[in-house]
Design an enzyme around this catalytic site. Sequence first.
Site, PDB file in Angstrom:
ATOM      1  N   CYS B 146      25.526   4.310  10.848  1.00  0.00           N
ATOM      2  CA  CYS B 146      24.620   5.448  11.466  1.00  0.00           C
ATOM      3  C   CYS B 146      24.104   5.835  13.269  1.00  0.00           C
ATOM      4  CB  CYS B 146      23.476   5.516  10.647  1.00  0.00           C
ATOM      5  SG  CYS B 146      22.248   7.029  10.924  1.00  0.00           S
ATOM      6  N   CYS B 149      20.598   6.608  13.263  1.00  0.00           N
ATOM      7  CA  CYS B 149      19.649   6.242  13.346  1.00  0.00           C
ATOM      8  C   CYS B 149      19.071   5.387  13.929  1.00  0.00           C
ATOM      9  CB  CYS B 149      19.883   5.325  12.165  1.00  0.00           C
ATOM     10  SG  CYS B 149      19.970   5.954  10.591  1.00  0.00           S
ATOM     11  N   ASP B 150      20.893   4.845  15.213  1.00  0.00           N
ATOM     12  CA  ASP B 150      21.049   3.658  15.326  1.00  0.00           C
ATOM     13  C   ASP B 150      20.787   3.768  17.427  1.00  0.00           C
ATOM     14  OD1 ASP B 150      19.772   1.755  13.495  1.00  0.00           O
ATOM     15  OD2 ASP B 150      22.008   1.377  12.876  1.00  0.00           O
TER      16      ASP B 150
END
Lengths: 214, 319
Positions: B146, B149-150
């Site tokens: 992701c 997200c990261d």
Amino acid sequence: MGLISEEDRKYLKEEFKNNLKREVKLLYFQQEESASEYSEQTKELLEELASLSNNLSLELESCDNAEKMKSEELTLCPSIKVKSERKGFVNFYGVPAGHEFISLVEAIKDMGSDNLSLPDEVIKDLKEIKERIDIKVFITHGCPYCPGAVRNAHQFSLANEKIKGSMVDANYFGELSMKHRVSSVPHIIINDRNGFMGNLPPSLFLDKVKEALK
Amino acid sequence: MDFSIQKKEKDSGRKHFAAAIIGSGPAGLTAAIYLGRSKVETVVFEKVIPGGYVVNVEKIENYPGFVEGIAGEQLGKLYAKHAEKFGAEIKCEEVTKLELNETPFRILTSLGSYTSDSIILATGTSNRKLGIPGEEEFTHKGISFCATCDAPFFEGENVIVVGAGNSGAQESLYLSRFAKHITIVELLEFPTAEPILIDRLNENERIDLLTSHSVTSFNGDKLLSSVDIKDIKSGEIKNIKVKGAFIYAGEVPNNDLVKDALKLDDKGFIVTDERLRTSIGGVFAAGDVRNTPLRQVATSVGDGAIAGHEAYRFLEERK
């Protein structure tokens, strides 16, 4: 125009009207000396939220007030602790922006009501826990999987006051993230030691918490 | 910083529905719109947030009507709002078990149990894992699925992206705002992303594309520190120092709930007919989880419309 859109304000007003059966306080510890955009925006957001219900108020505190931080059992700053007469440690280290904004709204509604959205068997298991557990959920604002984990931590605290539930903005608290080797979120750290990953249903989340305590 | 909210209608407290939709991506929520307009009591279950996987996509540029593109998160919110406008109830509960051997069908979730006269499966897909040494060990310790997200964890670092399809290309472009350098590793001799995305990859100074290469192992101590990549043509293996790896090497269907109950194809996708009926009457499948030649927001929306309409027909015929 404020940080919250007019449409969202209207919605939140109604939500708070229907859900806040008691007074809820947002206790915001802010860094006074380094008044960054981050902390200013957080303050602005909380002021806007507090203006949406008579049952919601904002109390500002300084991160320099070590005694007060200690009495609130807070270890990082900035921090937003959501408080009411209801027992539970429902807290946010850093700002709950992006996908995390919903976590703050849900936390306010929970503290203002008796809501507990957990399966009965999980509530029963949580109530049997005798030791103190600190759950920190490291998040990023762009992570759609993170609010579920934050909500689990907060709901666990409402089920058993020995449990502390905090969101941690992994980017803002970069050193702490590095210390715990956070490179993917949600990353959950138990009692500042062991951890696990992912947005899990409450029963599995509880299993992982117990496993991390061993 | 963004402070917008996913609005949620009140919980009706109902435990039985005429139609239950598992998954709230474009297929699931479109089906909910059609069912809602047909006055069918409909529930949608979602384990993450309404919108499904689409909320991970920074910008969708090929969905008609949005000339400048639309953020996946925004589109997800609009779908949810639209479905709720016509009466669908969206529950953020993970479905843990489906009992399809008798009607009404039984649905067990992370928070309770429900019954429904019909079911639409719109559970989508997950990123396929590579199954190579080090992958399990370094997943979430440098390996991520992701980017939204990261990506911030890899500010100023070297990363690799595995797979040069549309997802790999789009996520590489997003990552290039954070990472110092991105190497895209593609097994085939050519990238399979849309030509417009390939142009953007080529124009981006931070991105290099290595075709005819495969990743053979992920290495490190406690965190990922390098990957071994193999030149398919020469057999030569090189070691690249990276802090992050993002894997977009195909998809696997999210079929866990029904893999023993429904007919699947050889890759595990749910087999449907042209009316999106599965091998069990009253159970339909829509979107990426079914055997379909193209997995896009636009095709999922089309599937959702058909599945919603067919579920309605099924319910009417039973009366």
